[in-house]
Enzyme design. Structure first.
Site, PDB file in Angstrom:
ATOM      1  CG  HIS A 126      -7.316   2.853   1.158  1.00  0.00           C
ATOM      2  ND1 HIS A 126      -6.464   3.091   2.204  1.00  0.00           N
ATOM      3  CD2 HIS A 126      -6.594   2.148   0.253  1.00  0.00           C
ATOM      4  CE1 HIS A 126      -5.266   2.556   1.939  1.00  0.00           C
ATOM      5  NE2 HIS A 126      -5.330   1.968   0.759  1.00  0.00           N
TER       6      HIS A 126
ATOM      7  CB  CYS B 288      -0.897  -0.024   1.246  1.00  0.00           C
ATOM      8  SG  CYS B 288      -2.010   1.387   1.348  1.00  0.00           S
TER       9      CYS B 288
ATOM     10  CG  HIS C 141      -5.635  -2.588  -0.908  1.00  0.00           C
ATOM     11  ND1 HIS C 141      -4.578  -3.153  -0.224  1.00  0.00           N
ATOM     12  CD2 HIS C 141      -5.394  -1.242  -0.924  1.00  0.00           C
ATOM     13  CE1 HIS C 141      -3.751  -2.182   0.161  1.00  0.00           C
ATOM     14  NE2 HIS C 141      -4.215  -1.025  -0.262  1.00  0.00           N
ATOM     15  CD  GLU C 142      -6.470   0.981  -3.938  1.00  0.00           C
ATOM     16  OE1 GLU C 142      -6.567   2.022  -3.259  1.00  0.00           O
ATOM     17  OE2 GLU C 142      -5.408   0.346  -4.030  1.00  0.00           O
TER      18      GLU C 142
HETATM   19 NI    NI Z   1      -3.679   0.994  -0.106  1.00  0.00          NI
END
Ligand code: NI
Length: 185
Positions: free
Chosen positions: A153, A107, A149-150
């Site tokens: 966030h 990341c 994953h995104e």
């Molecule tokens: Ni990330």
């Protein structure tokens, strides 16, 4: 366009829930998207979420290139495993199967480290692209992983919080030890 400063783990913007984008075609959103794409490419990342550039909005950019897809896939499978450079605004995720898959993640907000994360292997996602058009896709493999994953966030979640085995949170420079071990398993 500009290369934006990337927030690092510990900055509060990475821990908060982001707000929906009210007007995806607003000039400031178009500028943000252009800057995020430039920042992601400059940092050699596969994805970037707006909170990572200190903007708490529900907007991500990502790509799942052919080079990251598993080997030996059929053409139909490759369709789910890859994605062109994509802008995804106000995304919604749907998990399609119970099975999970482990994979190494990095990341841009956690520089120098990588971690082994189990995630659902098959998902569907929806959202709006940079031109206001609806996106609906299914995803597997690295494609499914980068989208999850995104989108994490946007809910203030970094990948270490998804890890079940913190012995697999390691420095990039030590990754070769784990590569060898994975091959033996
Ligand atoms: Ni990330």
């Amino acid at each position: 366009m500009a290369i934006l400063k990337i927030a690092r783990m510990g900055h509060p913007v990475l821990a908060q829930k982001a707000e929906p984008v009210a007007n995806p075609s607003a000039p400031e959103i178009r500028r943000l998207i252009a800057d995020m794409v430039e920042t992601m490419v400059d940092a050699n990342g596969a994805g970037l979420a707006a909170p990572q550039v200190h903007v708490p909005l529900r907007l991500v950019v990502f790509q799942a290139p052919e080079s990251r897809a598993d080997e030996g896939l059929s053409e139909a499978e490759r369709f789910d495993h890859t994605a062109p450079l994509t802008v995804l605004i106000n995304p919604e995720l749907e998990l399609l199967e119970g099975e999970t898959e482990g994979g190494w993640e990095g990341c841009l907000s956690v520089p120098g480290l990588r971690g082994f994360v189990e995630r659902p292997a098959h998902i569907r996602y929806r959202g709006i692209d940079h031109e206001g058009a609806a996106i609906i896709r299914t995803a597997r493999g690295f494609h499914a992983r980068v989208v999850q994953h995104e989108c994490d966030h946007l809910d203030g979640i970094l990948y270490p919080q998804r890890m079940s085995d913190l012995t697999k949170l390691i420095f990039d420079s030590e990754a070769r030890h784990f590569l060898d071990q994975t091959r033996k398993e």
